[in-house]
Design an enzyme around this catalytic site. Sequence first.
Site, PDB file in Angstrom:
ATOM      1  N   ALA A 268     -13.061 -81.204  42.925  1.00  0.00           N
ATOM      2  CA  ALA A 268     -12.281 -80.201  42.213  1.00  0.00           C
ATOM      3  C   ALA A 268     -11.167 -79.709  43.127  1.00  0.00           C
ATOM      4  O   ALA A 268     -11.143 -80.041  44.315  1.00  0.00           O
ATOM      5  CB  ALA A 268     -13.163 -79.019  41.821  1.00  0.00           C
ATOM      6  N   MET A 269     -10.270 -78.899  42.546  1.00  0.00           N
ATOM      7  CA  MET A 269      -9.132 -78.424  43.326  1.00  0.00           C
ATOM      8  C   MET A 269      -8.810 -76.977  42.964  1.00  0.00           C
ATOM      9  O   MET A 269      -8.738 -76.615  41.799  1.00  0.00           O
ATOM     10  CB  MET A 269      -7.935 -79.353  43.050  1.00  0.00           C
ATOM     11  N   HIS A 303     -17.196 -72.593  45.086  1.00  0.00           N
ATOM     12  CA  HIS A 303     -16.339 -73.019  46.203  1.00  0.00           C
ATOM     13  C   HIS A 303     -14.859 -72.872  45.823  1.00  0.00           C
ATOM     14  O   HIS A 303     -14.075 -72.268  46.561  1.00  0.00           O
ATOM     15  CB  HIS A 303     -16.669 -74.473  46.560  1.00  0.00           C
ATOM     16  N   GLU A 304     -14.499 -73.410  44.679  1.00  0.00           N
ATOM     17  CA  GLU A 304     -13.076 -73.353  44.286  1.00  0.00           C
ATOM     18  C   GLU A 304     -12.657 -71.908  44.037  1.00  0.00           C
ATOM     19  O   GLU A 304     -11.555 -71.506  44.400  1.00  0.00           O
ATOM     20  CB  GLU A 304     -12.810 -74.211  43.048  1.00  0.00           C
ATOM     21  N   HIS A 307     -12.025 -70.057  47.240  1.00  0.00           N
ATOM     22  CA  HIS A 307     -10.764 -70.425  47.889  1.00  0.00           C
ATOM     23  C   HIS A 307      -9.637 -69.450  47.532  1.00  0.00           C
ATOM     24  O   HIS A 307      -8.634 -69.383  48.241  1.00  0.00           O
ATOM     25  CB  HIS A 307     -10.324 -71.823  47.451  1.00  0.00           C
ATOM     26  N   GLU A 326     -11.582 -74.862  54.572  1.00  0.00           N
ATOM     27  CA  GLU A 326     -12.719 -75.616  54.052  1.00  0.00           C
ATOM     28  C   GLU A 326     -14.043 -75.220  54.709  1.00  0.00           C
ATOM     29  O   GLU A 326     -15.056 -75.038  54.038  1.00  0.00           O
ATOM     30  CB  GLU A 326     -12.466 -77.126  54.172  1.00  0.00           C
TER      31      GLU A 326
HETATM   32  N1  B3K Z   1      -9.198 -78.617  48.551  1.00  0.00           N
HETATM   33  C1  B3K Z   1      -9.675 -79.678  47.698  1.00  0.00           C
HETATM   34  C2  B3K Z   1      -9.683 -81.008  48.347  1.00  0.00           C
HETATM   35  C3  B3K Z   1      -8.406 -81.718  48.285  1.00  0.00           C
HETATM   36  C4  B3K Z   1      -8.555 -83.135  48.799  1.00  0.00           C
HETATM   37  C5  B3K Z   1      -7.269 -83.831  48.867  1.00  0.00           C
HETATM   38  N2  B3K Z   1      -7.379 -85.211  49.275  1.00  0.00           N
HETATM   39  C6  B3K Z   1     -11.031 -79.396  47.179  1.00  0.00           C
HETATM   40  C7  B3K Z   1     -11.818 -78.413  47.935  1.00  0.00           C
HETATM   41  O1  B3K Z   1     -12.202 -78.614  49.061  1.00  0.00           O
HETATM   42  O2  B3K Z   1     -12.043 -77.357  47.417  1.00  0.00           O
HETATM   43 ZN    ZN Z   2     -12.516 -76.593  49.515  1.00  0.00          ZN
END
Ligand code: B3K
Ligand code: ZN
Length: 879
Positions: A268-269, A303-304, A307, A326
């Site tokens: 996910a992003m 997690h997302e 962030h 991360e």
């Molecule tokens: N930040 C994204 C990961 C992106 C990966 C790019 N190749 C997901 C995460 O760690 O939440």
């Molecule tokens: Zn992450």
Amino acid sequence: MRTNQPQTVYLSEYRVPAYLVDHVDLRFELFEEGARVHSTLAVRRNPESEDTSGRLELDGDSLVLEGLQLDGRDLEPGQYENQGDRLVIPEVPEQFGLTVVTWIEPQNNTRLEGLYKSSGMFCTQCEAEGFRCITFFPDRPDVMARFRTRIEADRAGYPVLLSNGNDVERGDLEGGRHFVTWEDPFPKPCYLFALVAGDLVEKRDSFRTCTGREIDLRMYVEPRNADKCDHAMDSLKRSMRWDEDIYGREYDLDIFMIVAVDDFNMGAMENKGLNIFNSSCVLASQDTATDATFQRIEAIVAHEYFHNWSGNRVTCRDWFQLSLKEGFTVFRDSRFSADMGSTTVKRIEDVTLLRTAQFAEDGGPMAHPVRPSSYMEISNFYTLTIYEKGAEVVRMIHTLLGPDLFRKGSDLYFERHDGQAVTTDDFVKAMEDASGRDLTRFRRWYEQAGTPVVTVRDEYDEARQVYRLDIHQTVPDTPGQTGKQPQHIPFALGLLGADGQPLALKLVGDDAPPAEQRVLELTEASHSFEFEGVAARPVPSLLRDFSAPVRVDYPWTREQLLFLMSHDPDGFNRWDAGQRLAVDVIESLVDAGEDAEIEPRLVSAYRHLLTDEGLDQALVAKMLQLPSEAYLIELAAAPRVQQIYRARTRVMNHLAAALREELLACYHRNNGGAEYRLTSDDIARRTLRNTALGWLLEIGDAEGRVLALRQFREADNMTDRLGALRALVNSDYHEDREQVLDAFYQRWQDDPQVVELWFSVQSGSTRGSLEQVRALMEHAAFDWKNPNKVRSVIGVFAGQNLAAFHAEDGSGYRFLAEQVRHLDASNPQIAARLVTPLTRWRKFASVHGEQMKAALETIRDREGLSKDVYEVVHKSLAG
Ligand code: B3K
Ligand code: ZN
């Protein structure tokens, strides 16, 4: 062979950006044959930059440049240079507006970076360097801008148009088209930009924040998935509450959106206000998702969401700092999951992943520090070291400071750096400033790669009633790093008396009041600790709760391990003692003959676990799992996979045969007809009965077969249905195997997430052969363009079916290399991930190692190799 070698990027070469972008105005015209992107940037020279050349450089990748204007005037060909991956304007003013028009083809984008199409919808993935595939831009996280985004598309095909922030305007256009404009008030790096356009259904909910603001929560999914959103939505609300309660963090925008897409390179992003998820990490129903999937979804949604503060409000200065967001965010989501379920079970799962996979990475050719100092392709650095070891490093700070000072430190960090792009060192500094602790030596965790080895030896002095521990640490050499310094290790321990009771620990020369557990701080290569008032030789319980990501070397006897298994008050160490005992027994059989005796005390220990209902059943469910082959391989200096596989299978069969009655009883005891619930207790019951079933089928038990077939038919949830399917697939009942596989596919063929489970049960089965895996790749449901399918067939085979992957004739290695070569042309990120098992070639005994190396060389020699695969293969073969 690739002719031009990719460039290496060095942390030491970091310079602040010469130009800043305050505002970005984007207009997307979306069509079936491509997309036109109009981007207008408000640019100004960075007063902090020493670069006064007046030269502007923007990043780009696979773009067709259609227009370029500076302050409203077209630039003539001589006034700029389009180098493909870079757009250079040699002379720009101090402050100006720049308009760039690019043409891209999302429908042909198989790399799934930038703007692409998945199941007919448009979506984006910009982290780390995907924004440059959309338009020319200073694509680096320390350039933070306010974004306004207008999306135009056909109304019938794409009724839903989304981007970050709030929707501020919408309307109709000619030709059946429409537009929506979004405005994000928070400055952000372009890697957090997102766009989605598709025919999606919307699920709505809301959340009232701690200050009484009402947040609009929305999920967007394809219509067929409308009934699979509840769990993610509930997880989101729990995460929002938890972040307020534990970290004092309130959500900032008025809307929070989640979108599910089928084709996605990772889980996910965290795009600002618009999280995009791999369908398999967000969609769930009792009928289609297993307990493990439900838990994974809860963790990833959290997690997302987390962030938003640890990543978005405070972001990374450069990609070497990736673990800043991360590692910290994994630590946060891990504590959240622990609070939602069982703390001990969550710790066991985290440590299992760390010790099996991260330790292997740390001991291999791609080993790198939590803060790397160089890379060729940043996509290759989304690793277990950055994520999991990074989380362990934050966890150690939490252990050293205690929860209150840690919270003070995180408050200071968020307050001091809100709206900034910062470094891991800024994080540690905030923790230091808030707590008054000196973390100078602790910073080595960020700088030195490799898993420290902590050697512990003990001595008991009966006359003085003193128990002494001599502790020595070393950090192994890793590629490019030798002669390392000692690290600051929090080492939690307790001592148990002969009656199993914990002793009150009192260190000689230390005024602290006696306590049953101490966290010793190791900062030098060697330490000695003397405990006084110890009446008899105790059994040490070391590195409780796995207080640091290290290997412990202590000469445990089997008696001690059995003792700890039943007496250690630390649940994690009770489990770990069981693992160590099982590892010891299996290892002792690797070189022994077929008739060598299997430790009878292991059988009695497992019998105890199966029969004592007073034990914590969630912990028992974990303790019954034998160490995986992957872990046994990781532990061995020169692993012989076939022998390890046979020894482990022998132990499992032996236990299953000796404990048949207990397994049947355990199955029946835990097979209540109760309603499906996701509590730790219920999950433990399902794990226990499916473990019992698996073991019974492993030895071909006829009653077990009947139970499995019935469970397969009657299960009202995917955990039990898949448990029965897996048990039968891993058995010698070949006819049943084919029948249930077929029935399962017929029933679930229209659900991609379930089909992924169906693939992985087969490709990961040790009863399955390479031919069967090849046949799966010919199956109508297999799709090279879908990373989940590639992972569930090829990735699972190479990662779980280890006996077949490491087949004596090298066929498994050649197979993997062939698939990597094929995939590299369309999706380099996934191709580079798939190479991982081959990179460990040096660890394996000569014939295997040579065959793995040869397979790597066939990849190296592929023409037009991507930067991603180039880096992994060349680093693996080097030295
Ligand atoms: N930040 C994204 C990961 C992106 C990966 C790019 N190749 C997901 C995460 O760690 O939440
Ligand atoms: Zn992450």
